[in-house]
Structures are given as C-alpha cells and as structure tokens.
Design a protein around this motif. Structure first.
Motif, PDB file in Angstrom:
ATOM      1  N   ARG A  56       0.851  -1.199   0.000  1.00  0.00           N
ATOM      2  CA  ARG A  56       0.000   0.000   0.000  1.00  0.00           C
ATOM      3  C   ARG A  56       0.875   1.233   0.000  1.00  0.00           C
ATOM      4  O   ARG A  56       2.006   1.219   0.501  1.00  0.00           O
ATOM      5  CB  ARG A  56      -0.937   0.013   1.210  1.00  0.00           C
ATOM      6  N   TYR A  70      -4.226   8.997  -4.853  1.00  0.00           N
ATOM      7  CA  TYR A  70      -4.996   7.826  -4.435  1.00  0.00           C
ATOM      8  C   TYR A  70      -4.251   7.038  -3.371  1.00  0.00           C
ATOM      9  O   TYR A  70      -3.012   6.926  -3.417  1.00  0.00           O
ATOM     10  CB  TYR A  70      -5.229   6.886  -5.631  1.00  0.00           C
ATOM     11  N   TRP A 103      -1.253   3.139 -10.756  1.00  0.00           N
ATOM     12  CA  TRP A 103      -0.349   2.394  -9.872  1.00  0.00           C
ATOM     13  C   TRP A 103       1.133   2.582 -10.239  1.00  0.00           C
ATOM     14  O   TRP A 103       1.972   1.852  -9.739  1.00  0.00           O
ATOM     15  CB  TRP A 103      -0.703   0.903  -9.899  1.00  0.00           C
ATOM     16  N   CYS A 160      -6.411  -5.077  -7.340  1.00  0.00           N
ATOM     17  CA  CYS A 160      -5.770  -3.775  -7.147  1.00  0.00           C
ATOM     18  C   CYS A 160      -6.851  -2.746  -6.857  1.00  0.00           C
ATOM     19  O   CYS A 160      -7.777  -2.578  -7.659  1.00  0.00           O
ATOM     20  CB  CYS A 160      -4.982  -3.378  -8.393  1.00  0.00           C
ATOM     21  N   ALA A 212      -7.716   1.267  -5.616  1.00  0.00           N
ATOM     22  CA  ALA A 212      -7.257   2.635  -5.384  1.00  0.00           C
ATOM     23  C   ALA A 212      -8.460   3.470  -4.955  1.00  0.00           C
ATOM     24  O   ALA A 212      -9.512   3.426  -5.600  1.00  0.00           O
ATOM     25  CB  ALA A 212      -6.623   3.220  -6.637  1.00  0.00           C
ATOM     26  N   ARG A 232      -3.369   3.510  -2.537  1.00  0.00           N
ATOM     27  CA  ARG A 232      -3.276   2.342  -3.421  1.00  0.00           C
ATOM     28  C   ARG A 232      -3.020   1.071  -2.612  1.00  0.00           C
ATOM     29  O   ARG A 232      -2.192   1.058  -1.694  1.00  0.00           O
ATOM     30  CB  ARG A 232      -2.160   2.556  -4.443  1.00  0.00           C
ATOM     31  N   SER A 239      -0.337   7.649  -3.888  1.00  0.00           N
ATOM     32  CA  SER A 239       0.214   8.015  -5.191  1.00  0.00           C
ATOM     33  C   SER A 239       0.413   9.519  -5.321  1.00  0.00           C
ATOM     34  O   SER A 239      -0.217  10.299  -4.600  1.00  0.00           O
ATOM     35  CB  SER A 239      -0.731   7.547  -6.295  1.00  0.00           C
TER      36      SER A 239
END
Length: 531
Positions: free
Chosen positions: A42, A211, A155, A198, A200, A213, A45
């Motif tokens: 984690r 975000y 990502w 995945c 976000a 993530r 971003s």
C-alpha cells in the motif's frame, strides 16, 4: 502482461461462466470461519493528472478478453409462462436529457475487446472506465478533464503486478459518504499463480488527484468477474474463484491509508455471480445492517437468492454470511442458452452474447425510511408477441419494515416486438423513479443504446416507452461474439435525481465495423418530476 490476446481461466472445476444445475433448494445457513488477510502492499500516489502527463501513449493493439464456456446445459423449459411480460409500453418516458456525449473509444483505450464499460458520477465529475483505460469528465459540460489513460498509470511507482499488468474487469464507484472514488481492476501473471485485486481510493473528491493504493493477494485463485458495492462499514466484493466468493475490504482503513484487512467467506459452489448491494441516496442503511448479496440460484429459473454479509473488522472471526433467502420471481427462460451467442445484428454482423446466466451490475440499494429497496436486472427470453431473442427482466425487492427479509415488490419483462434488449443496468432516484439502460439490436437495427423508466404512479411492473440515447451506425465483427460483461447506471449524488448511463455501441465515424472499433456513450437524464 499486455499481450494482444488475453485469456482468463478461473478454475478447471468451475469456470467463470455461471453453471446452472438442478439441485434441491437449501435452507438458510450461516457461513462462519472467514479467511482474514491483509494488503500485501500500500502507499499514496502522486496526483494522477501529473502521472498521466508522463505516461506512455496507450498501445494500439487488438486484444480480446475471453471468458471460458460452461459445459453445463441451462434449463430450456420454464416453470410456466412469463407472467411479467409487458406487451404494451406505457406512454413515452417522462424524462429530459441533461447531457449526452461520446465517451472513450477503442482507439483511445488500446482496442481490447470487449470494453466492459462502466462509469460513476461524483460531486463534480463523471468517471468512465473500460478495459484498459480511465477517463474523467466534467459532469456539467462533458469536457474531458483527464484524457483516456491506461488504468495501470494509477499504480505507477507502486511496484508489483498492479503497476505492470492491466488485468481487466475494471470497476469505478463513487463513495457518496466519504466523497471518494473507488477504482479497481485485476492483475495476474502469465500462469495465474499470482492473482491480485488492485484497489485505489482517491484522497479527495477529485478523480485526477492522488490515491491510496492497495494490492490484495488471492493466492493462485483468479478472482474473475469481480463486482463491488459500497456500504458504510466496508467495500463489499464478489468474484468467481472456485465458486461465488464474497469478500469485504476495510473501507475505514483504506480511506485513511492504513493497513487494511480483507475478510473472505469460503466460495459457494451453488453460486458464481453474486452482486453485493451498492448504496444510493443520502439515507444510510439501518445501523449495523449487513450488506445484501443477490444471485440466481442453481436450483431453478424462478427464484432469486439473497444473502446477508455481516463483517466485523474488530473481531474478524465473528463475520458471517447468512442465506439464502429464496425469493420466488415470475417464471422465465434464459436466452441464448444462458451463456451462448444469439443476439442478431444487421448482416454481416456476428451474433452477440446475451449473458442471460447472471444478474447485471449494479444491485442498487436505497433506504426510504419506511422500507428498503433493491433494484436489479437480468436478460431473459421475450414472451408472446415478440420475435426478438432477448428482453430485460427487472426487479424491485423490498424489505418492510427495514431490517426484514426482502421479497419481490414488483417485477417486469421489458421487451420489444422485433428488437433484442440486453446488457442492462438499473437504478432508482430519491423519489422512487426507476431507470433501466440497455443495448438494443436486431437484423435491421445496428447495436444502439436505449433507456426506459417508470415513476411510482405507473402500474407496478410496467415501464414507459424507451428513449434512444444513441443510434448505432456500425456493427461488430470478428470479436468472438463478446459484448462486454456489464454497463452502468448511476445516480447523481448531489441532486439525487439525474441518472448517468454508460454503455458501448458502434459508430462508423470511429472506424466502422470490427471488434477493434467500438465506441461508448455517456447519457445523463432526469425524470421531469424530480427537481
């Protein structure tokens, strides 16, 4: 993995497609002993708008997302005639268009087919997501705020498979309480020995911003055909692993960017396409209410099955999945054999898949205070007086008083005399108006986007005459007969009246016929009485 041909296999024993076998009805049970795990990675971003400026252009390559076919034969006979068929439309839909414009095209998204189109509306923006691209629009003007961008851009810098593999089956939802965007897709390696979800979640109401993530590991069980529902206590999830598997992600921790748990119930072999309830409106579910999952049971084509998922992140082992509450519905027949391709286009278009074997995303929930409502749709065979092969069956389930069991309040089979209707999505606004969007096609009508609806004073089970959101001008060829896995009808969280529908079609201006030249349409409309 960004190969031109992408094939997804869920499990040799139970493929991703819904398998329907006749088994005895089962009593309600409580599944306990959930599996508890935590994110394996984690971070937070940088702003997506900044990452997108430096992202490489979307690759122009023709790809195809494949779903394995079932060897099981779905029922071809019904328990009776479809008593919910609507043979005559009510007067024209009492709506007006707020905005209608083209969304992403295959040329912008890298040509993978089908697009699996869905979208969501937030406080100021509309987000559309397809395989494998993501775009943000101003919801007032339709102006593009973030050009179509590869989903894995979200990502970048995260590391691992989420950064490097667009695995498809993307979903975007707006968290109405937290004012955040939930963006998800799959990621996996070539041999499916590593399979990740995945997730976000935006740190603000701006879908172009930063975000939180997360990557969650499914340990060699591909969580195929994932669907989501937002609830006050969790992001609820379902997938086809070795059966229908419900999971819940710790929403509070994800929003805060902290270590987050994933609590999963063992796969249920009698179900493969659960839909978790996704909350609309400003009124929350009753305090402590479980999330509601609905699916078509493997016992008959005259029932729905509802389950209650109670998750407890403080004491995970106390989490339970209770059901089924078997709900009798009007009899119907699956179309296209349930998983086959029979929906016509004008020549030389190929026949298209109907996906009659599963409920269509979303399972939209709304709390009216004196009752709770769930609305959902599926594809069935038309009834008498129609030469088409597909129609939209829709349901409103109600729980009265709140907290009680759900049962059918109204149901209808919306058909056209000559045009096949499929790939629908349904939702309800704050005053109880219902809108149903769908694809429409026949031997003389190129695949188009329609919607219909009803107001609470209309006769139960009836919809008004359909409106054409956009008329297709080209047909699909050479795509293995796929037509996506879902579309999406969402409701504006600000006025709680405006519906936003995102669906695919073909536009000759964007390249004409072929699987690599699909388009999408975004249409916003409102019932005249909802002000």
């Amino acid at each position: 993995m960004k190969s031109a041909l992408i094939t997804r296999l869920s499990h040799w024993l139970l493929p991703a497609c819904f398998l329907l076998v006749i088994v005895p009805s089962v009593a309600q049970d409580i599944q306990t002993e959930p599996e508890v795990s935590y994110d394996i990675r984690r971070d937070v971003s940088p702003p997506l708008r900044d990452m997108a400026r430096h992202a490489p252009p979307m690759k122009r390559e023709r790809g195809e997302m494949l779903e394995p076919k079932s060897s099981f034969v779905l029922p071809t006979t019904s328990a009776g005639e479809d008593a919910a068929v609507q043979e005559v439309y009510l007067p024209s839909v009492s709506t007006h268009t707020v905005l209608s414009f083209d969304g992403m095209t295959s040329k912008q998204a890298g040509s993978v087919a089908p697009p699996d189109t869905n979208g969501a509306v937030g406080s100021t923006q509309f987000v559309e997501i397809v395989n494998f691209a993501y775009a943000v629009f101003d919801k007032t003007s339709g102006k593009l705020l973030l050009k179509p961008t590869s989903i894995d851009t979200i990502w970048q810098g995260f590391g691992g498979l989420c950064q490097n593999v667009n695995g498809g089956d993307p979903v975007v939802l707006w968290d109405k309480v937290a004012q955040r965007w939930l963006v998800t897709q799959l990621s996996y390696n070539q041999g499916f020995s590593k399979d990740f979800v995945c997730i976000a979640v935006s740190t603000s109401a701006d879908a172009t911003g930063s975000y939180n993530r997360y990557a969650f590991n499914f340990h060699g069980q591909l969580p195929d055909y994932p669907k989501y529902g937002i609830w006050p206590d969790a992001y609820y999830f379902s997938a086809n692993t070795s059966g229908g598997q419900p999971c819940a992600f710790d929403r509070t921790s994800i929003i805060a960017g902290k270590k987050a748990a994933m609590i999963c119930i063992a796969p249920n072999f009698n179900y493969t396409s659960f839909l978790p309830s996704d909350m609309d409106g400003a009124t929350l579910p009753p305090a402590g209410a479980p999330n509601h999952y609905v699916d078509i049971p493997n016992s008959a084509n005259g029932q729905l099955a509802e389950f209650d998922f109670h998750v407890d992140f403080a004491n995970p082992k106390k989490s339970t999945f209770t059901g089924p509450n078997l709900i009798s519905v009007p009899a119907y027949l699956f179309t296209c054999g349930g998983t086959g391709s029979c929906i016509p286009q004008p020549p030389p278009g190929e026949t298209l898949e109907g996906l009659s074997d599963r409920l269509m995303f979303r399972l939209a929930y709304r709390n009216f205070g004196d009752h709770e409502s769930l609305v959902v749709s599926q594809v069935v065979q038309p009834g008498k007086h129609s030469t088409a092969v597909a129609a939209m069956r829709w349901y409103e389930l109600r729980s009265t008083p709140t907290g009680g069991k759900f049962s059918v309040y109204q149901a209808g089979t919306f058909q056209n005399p000559t045009t096949s209707l499929w790939m629908g999505s349904i939702a309800m606004d704050r005053q109880g108006d219902i809108a149903l969007g769908m694809s429409a096609s026949s031997t003389i009508l190129k695949p188009s986007v329609w919607y219909t609806g009803r107001v609470p004073t209309d006769p139960l089970g009836k919809m008004e005459a359909p409106t054409v959101a956009v008329k297709g001008t080209a047909i699909q060829t050479g795509d293995g007969q796929r037509w996506g896995d879902y579309s999406s009808m969402s409701v504006d969280p600000v006025d709680d009246c405006t519906f936003w529908y995102s669906q695919e079609y073909y536009n000759k201006k964007h390249g004409g016929a072929s699987s690599s030249n699909w388009s999408t349409r975004i249409t916003a409309f409102r019932f005249n009485g909802c002000q």
